[in-house]
Motif scaffolding. Structure first.
Motif, short mmCIF file in Angstrom:
data_model
loop_
_atom_site.label_atom_id
_atom_site.label_comp_id
_atom_site.label_asym_id
_atom_site.label_seq_id
_atom_site.Cartn_x
_atom_site.Cartn_y
_atom_site.Cartn_z
N MET A 143 17.05 20.75 7.53
CA MET A 143 16.88 20.09 7.45
C MET A 143 17.32 18.12 7.14
O MET A 143 17.18 17.99 5.90
N ALA A 144 17.31 17.27 7.52
CA ALA A 144 17.76 15.85 6.97
C ALA A 144 16.80 15.25 6.49
O ALA A 144 15.94 15.08 7.27
N LYS A 145 16.73 14.49 5.60
CA LYS A 145 16.00 14.44 4.43
C LYS A 145 15.63 12.66 5.71
O LYS A 145 16.18 11.82 6.30
N LYS A 200 14.78 9.00 5.87
CA LYS A 200 15.75 7.87 5.50
C LYS A 200 14.77 6.58 5.73
O LYS A 200 14.20 6.39 6.89
N GLU A 255 16.09 9.88 1.69
CA GLU A 255 17.20 8.80 1.17
C GLU A 255 16.81 7.77 1.84
O GLU A 255 16.15 7.00 3.00
N ASP A 278 14.37 5.42 9.45
CA ASP A 278 13.67 6.04 10.30
C ASP A 278 12.14 6.02 10.38
O ASP A 278 11.24 5.75 11.05
#
Length: 361
Positions: A1-3, A5, A37, A80
């Motif tokens: 899962m992407a961190k 942003k 991120e 995000d």
């Protein structure tokens, strides 16, 4: 899962104040940088405490430079979330609104981390626009009434501050005159006048003690005006002003003091109280903002009504006269600092708080 942003828009020193110190700690946090991120923009436009909440052409052009960088970063980074430490001042609200409107247009969600009070005095339309749809982090549940007219409780998370304080050895002060410390920027809102009035009341009782005042000069008090106030109170033999001290010099003053008197009239969650507790000092404070969450009344110090010089003087007088009480309260305060208010505890809290906010939206 992407961190997630996250664009962090925060205050960092200079000047040296609570929001800046906490902002620097978040910026440097390995946990925060590992969980998200991150991109970072320092939104401070003041270079000294004298400049805080004062308009100047230089600050205006500094903000324009920051705003241009902010817009470029939003476009290139596509965050995000944006994390913002706002200011309740009129100028601060205008600057914050400008950034939040741009973030809204770019579909960037916003979380506000409030380090100041004063929002209840601004029930205007711009404040509603600023907080509309945002998430809010408060330092204490006690601070919610200040923002409750524009923020629902469901928007709010609570995350008390913490601070990194070196181990400060206590000097053996057996038999010495008790030393009462004022440690804050020299602002009227921090209770400078009340501190001097307490010292006058204790002097009139014939108690033996000394006071040291430490803090940066401000628009409210210069060294000259403060020393004039000390003289007008006939306290030249008891109270001295040491200027602004940092690092080892501040640690030395803490180690050589016996009591912190912090009679603030307006505050959120002052770090100076945590510094004093870390140094095993009993504290006499006022019940404003979230201070009553920091100090356990009757255990780690005394919590008095703001502006009540008589109660403040009685509390400080008890500690001046009772060395055993000073030691027991100082020890209890140190233990509370170690269990709740260390930098490591705060780093974990703020990371978990942000994770929870990002995952729930």
């Amino acid at each position: 899962m992407a961190k997630p942003k996250v664009l962090f828009l925060l205050h960092m020193p200079p000047p040296l104040h609570g929001a800046g110190i906490v902002g620097q700690a978040i910026h440097d946090s390995a946990l925060v940088n590992g969980a998200f991120e991150c991109r970072w923009i320092n939104i401070s436009t003041s270079s000294s405490i004298k400049d805080v909440q004062k308009w100047s052409p230089g600050k205006f052009f500094s903000f324009l430079k920051i705003y241009r960088r902010f817009k470029r970063t939003v476009k290139s980074f596509s965050p995000d979330w944006a994390y913002l430490t706002p200011s309740p001042s009129r100028a601060g609200c205008m600057k914050n609104n400008l950034m939040v409107r741009f973030l809204n247009r770019k579909d960037v969600k916003v979380v506000m981390h409030l380090h100041n009070t004063g929002y209840s005095a601004r029930p205007d339309k711009s404040l509603h626009e600023l907080f509309d749809g945002t998430r809010v982090i408060l330092l204490s549940e006690r601070l919610y009434p200040d923002i409750g007219h524009v923020v629902s409780r469901e928007q709010v998370s609570i995350c008390p501050n913490g601070i990194d304080v070196p181990l400060i050895p206590r000097h053996d002060r057996a038999g010495a005159e008790p030393h009462v410390l004022f440690l804050s920027n020299l602002l009227r809102s921090k209770g400078v006048e009340d501190f001097l009035d307490v010292a006058s009341a204790l002097k009139s009782r014939g108690l033996r003690f000394k006071c040291t005042m430490v803090g940066a000069e401000s628009a409210d008090y210069s060294r000259k005006s403060l020393e004039a106030e000390i003289a007008s109170h006939s306290l030249g033999d008891i109270v001295s002003y040491s200027g602004m001290l940092v690092g080892a010099e501040k640690d030395r003053v803490l180690s050589e003091s016996d009591i912190l008197l912090y009679p603030s009239r307006d505050d959120a969650f002052p770090l100076v109280i945590l510094e004093a507790m870390a140094a095993s000092l009993p504290v006499v404070v006022t019940n404003v903002g979230g201070i009553a969450d920091e100090v356990t009344d009757g255990v780690t110090g005394f919590v008095c009504k703001a502006g009540d010089v008589k109660s403040l003087a009685e509390a400080v007088g008890r500690l001046v006269e009772d060395s055993a009480l000073r030691l027991s309260m100082g020890k209890a305060g140190h233990e509370k600092y170690l269990s709740v208010f260390t930098a490591a505890a705060f780093e974990k809290r703020i990371t978990e708080t942000l994770c929870s906010i990002f995952q729930s939206s």
